[in-house]
Design a protein around this motif. Sequence first.
Motif, PDB file in Angstrom:
ATOM      1  N   UNK A 120       1.080  -0.966   0.093  1.00  0.00           N
ATOM      2  CA  UNK A 120       0.032   0.400  -0.190  1.00  0.00           C
ATOM      3  C   UNK A 120       1.141   1.637   0.001  1.00  0.00           C
ATOM      4  N   UNK A 121       0.574   1.775  -0.499  1.00  0.00           N
ATOM      5  CA  UNK A 121       1.500   3.860  -1.065  1.00  0.00           C
ATOM      6  C   UNK A 121       0.142   4.604  -1.547  1.00  0.00           C
ATOM      7  N   UNK A 122       0.843   5.591  -0.595  1.00  0.00           N
ATOM      8  CA  UNK A 122      -0.438   6.869  -0.265  1.00  0.00           C
ATOM      9  C   UNK A 122       0.355   7.880  -0.488  1.00  0.00           C
ATOM     10  N   UNK A 123      -0.003   8.659  -1.897  1.00  0.00           N
ATOM     11  CA  UNK A 123       1.527   9.112  -2.652  1.00  0.00           C
ATOM     12  C   UNK A 123       0.431  10.829  -1.365  1.00  0.00           C
ATOM     13  N   UNK A 124      -0.485  10.864  -0.893  1.00  0.00           N
ATOM     14  CA  UNK A 124      -0.786  11.810  -0.441  1.00  0.00           C
ATOM     15  C   UNK A 124      -0.880  12.109   1.218  1.00  0.00           C
ATOM     16  N   UNK A 125      -0.141  10.980   1.485  1.00  0.00           N
ATOM     17  CA  UNK A 125      -0.146  10.895   2.946  1.00  0.00           C
ATOM     18  C   UNK A 125      -1.156  10.914   3.683  1.00  0.00           C
ATOM     19  N   UNK A 126      -2.351  10.766   3.598  1.00  0.00           N
ATOM     20  CA  UNK A 126      -3.410  10.610   4.073  1.00  0.00           C
ATOM     21  C   UNK A 126      -3.576  10.023   5.715  1.00  0.00           C
ATOM     22  N   UNK A 127      -3.822  10.545   6.611  1.00  0.00           N
ATOM     23  CA  UNK A 127      -5.005   9.083   7.784  1.00  0.00           C
ATOM     24  C   UNK A 127      -5.368   7.706   7.461  1.00  0.00           C
ATOM     25  N   UNK A 128      -5.945   7.697   5.893  1.00  0.00           N
ATOM     26  CA  UNK A 128      -6.732   6.636   5.147  1.00  0.00           C
ATOM     27  C   UNK A 128      -6.256   5.519   5.423  1.00  0.00           C
ATOM     28  N   UNK A 129      -5.273   5.759   5.043  1.00  0.00           N
ATOM     29  CA  UNK A 129      -3.777   4.085   4.016  1.00  0.00           C
ATOM     30  C   UNK A 129      -3.407   3.846   5.868  1.00  0.00           C
ATOM     31  N   UNK A 130      -2.681   4.627   6.559  1.00  0.00           N
ATOM     32  CA  UNK A 130      -1.587   4.544   7.730  1.00  0.00           C
ATOM     33  C   UNK A 130      -2.116   2.695   8.345  1.00  0.00           C
ATOM     34  N   UNK A 190       4.664  -4.400   2.334  1.00  0.00           N
ATOM     35  CA  UNK A 190       5.461  -2.989   1.836  1.00  0.00           C
ATOM     36  C   UNK A 190       4.353  -2.200   2.079  1.00  0.00           C
ATOM     37  N   UNK A 191       4.782  -1.225   3.147  1.00  0.00           N
ATOM     38  CA  UNK A 191       4.079   0.684   2.733  1.00  0.00           C
ATOM     39  C   UNK A 191       4.691   1.703   3.199  1.00  0.00           C
ATOM     40  N   UNK A 192       4.141   2.880   2.756  1.00  0.00           N
ATOM     41  CA  UNK A 192       4.813   4.532   2.777  1.00  0.00           C
ATOM     42  C   UNK A 192       3.800   5.591   2.536  1.00  0.00           C
ATOM     43  N   UNK A 193       3.813   6.495   3.686  1.00  0.00           N
ATOM     44  CA  UNK A 193       3.153   7.298   3.594  1.00  0.00           C
ATOM     45  C   UNK A 193       3.227   8.657   3.345  1.00  0.00           C
ATOM     46  N   UNK A 194       2.765   9.446   2.158  1.00  0.00           N
ATOM     47  CA  UNK A 194       2.804  10.763   1.884  1.00  0.00           C
ATOM     48  C   UNK A 194       4.295  11.062   0.801  1.00  0.00           C
ATOM     49  N   UNK A 195       4.676  11.853   0.672  1.00  0.00           N
ATOM     50  CA  UNK A 195       6.506  12.457   0.264  1.00  0.00           C
ATOM     51  C   UNK A 195       7.681  12.218   1.006  1.00  0.00           C
ATOM     52  N   UNK A 196       7.560  13.040   2.108  1.00  0.00           N
ATOM     53  CA  UNK A 196       8.415  13.796   3.453  1.00  0.00           C
ATOM     54  C   UNK A 196       8.980  12.405   3.832  1.00  0.00           C
TER      55      UNK A 196
END
Length: 718
Positions: free
Chosen positions: A399-409, A417-423
């Motif tokens: 799961x990867x969320x380019x927006x970094x929203x709480x919905x996927x964390x 594998x997972x990563x949230x946001x770009x920072x």
Amino acid sequence: MTAPDDDRFDWQAAEADLTDAPGAEVVDLDDARARRAPRPRPAAGDTHFDMPLDESPQRGGMLVDPPPASPSGRRPILPAGWSGWRNIKHSVRQAAELAAYRAGFHALRAPWYAAQAAFWATVGVFRVTGRQLRWWWVAEQTGLRQAAADANDPAMWHKLHREVKATRAWRGFVLTAEALTLAIGGPIVWATAPWWALTAGAGLAVAYLAHVGRPDDRPIITPATVAGRFRRVNPDIILRAYYAAALGNPDKQHQRVEFGSTMARDASGTGSQVSIDLPYGKTFDDAVKARGAIASGLDVAVSQVFISRDPTSHRRHTLWVADRDPLAVGAGRTPLLRCKPTDIWAPAPFGLDERGNKVSIDLMWTSMLIGAQPRQGKTFAARSLALYGALDPYVKLSVFDGGGKPDWRKFSLVADRCAFGLAMTRDGDPGEILLDALRELKADVQDRYERLSALPVDVCPEGKLTREIARDPRYRMPVRMVVLDEFQEYFDLGEQSKEIAALLVYLVKVAPAAGVILIDATQRPSGVGTGQVATQFVSYRDNHQVRFSLRTGSWQVSDLVLGSGAYSEGHDSSTLLPTYKGVGILRGASDATPTVRTYLADQEDAEKILIAARKLREAAGTLTGMAAGEDITRASRDVLADVRSLFGPGERGLQWEDIAARLAQRMPEHYADLTAESISAQVRAFGVPSVDVKRAGKALKGAKADAIDTAIDRRKTA
């Protein structure tokens, strides 16, 4: 059926179409034709709509005699609600539940009903008395006597006076008899009649007096259920709508709109439907484009009008008009809240269509694109499918969320594998984590095709992944699900975007057939990146098989999400109202293109489901990667996997110089200064022999793909 001539066509009848009860309306046009003419189909101009509209009895919102469903046009002998033991039980249970609800509703309000009845019965006594006195006095004759006096007609006045005196004498005798009967008979009845008779008589008397005493707009008993108010569809209204939409002309014989079937309520009891035959030369596409005008002519919202193609003729279609806006009612909570194990090889529940039918999606061998404006339910739709994959403990989830929203964390509980946001995070650079995951996934896909080809026919009959192979740990080929939300962000990361874009295009084209499910969501389906990255973005977007578009800003954006040609087929997500949340058009999942109300799984629901999914994976021993606490950040590269990912389709060997050049080009952050000698040494350290590889007529040392695969397998089993 053709429209009647104007001199016989009552357009005013089209306005009398509102009803206070959802009574089923069935207009049997075939019977009407038979009564008017002996021919199977009457000549143009001979048929008109002056027949009464038949009413079919209704029970619990379902037609007692539903419209014919068989090609022969015969209706079932037994109504659908009473055909079969299961239907009978359901109908009886539904009727009992409704009766119990009404009984409880009125029992709670019984004291208030009694108080109102007593008050209005008192008023009723005075009203009845007043009526009796006016009856005795013959008040209606006062005007006649006054008219005779005004006309100076003493003879008529005296005649009327004598008549009124005689009438009053007779009626006075009747009233006296009534009074004596009540005065004498009342006490006798009170003393001699049994209690139940007195109670019944008093109840009837109070009920009558209360009915007389209450105002017409003040009912004493409040209905427990409220009948819906909807616009009834009849032939006049439909013809008015189609002619107003310029789909025909009633004045021209060959331009008249005809009916291709009996008009009836649909089996679900939520709307009316009929087959329409457009004039010759008019097509289904014309009707789709005129959908808004048809809705205006029917005097309903556009979201209540649905036009579906008829396979028998391009000028025929089925018109279904919903009683109420079906998209304004949510589909409810997701059935995944049961937290039971799912099977990725079975369809995933997604929502309900406009007619209340359940909509499921076969995720295997599928790549799915979800697009919408912000805050229309795009992430919720993608997350509901990801939750289905999470509840199958044998699915390897990324799961990867380019927006970094709480919905996927919370997916970090189960994701390999997972990563949230770009920072930058403690786990590393999200872009680098995605890049590593895509490289590993590409190598896995290529490796799968090799190993599937090598499996015996009795294990892999069609040379493709099966459920048994995917769930057998010996083969190491689980179904994989990759979810990318706001994936447009990964196409705008500078130098990283080039390799990410190339890998994503490769995977969307090749990976689904290897058992890799791609679910991608974006709010920006165009205008991303520059140069080659922009071209690859378009290629990536357009290679998804299943499309789901929630509300978009224009039909052009809708076409980008749903695929080219969707608008010409009548599918435009920009027409969805802003108030609709989680409602979109699903294209490519089946032959139909329904408008779907997705199931709801909010943040708390998702967390509950993911906690249960983690327990299932722990019990099955399939928790891997970051969810299992593994450190996926590699200080040194997996050289064998990196080299193996360089081989393209049909390439069985590569020279060391080509390997070094490709690694430096694709992964400059790790292999920028790599030479042919150094990569040869690293690969040969794993037991891969250096052999002659012929390329462009020149034989140089290099490595074979089979030898690298053998080394990878040897390392895994060590």
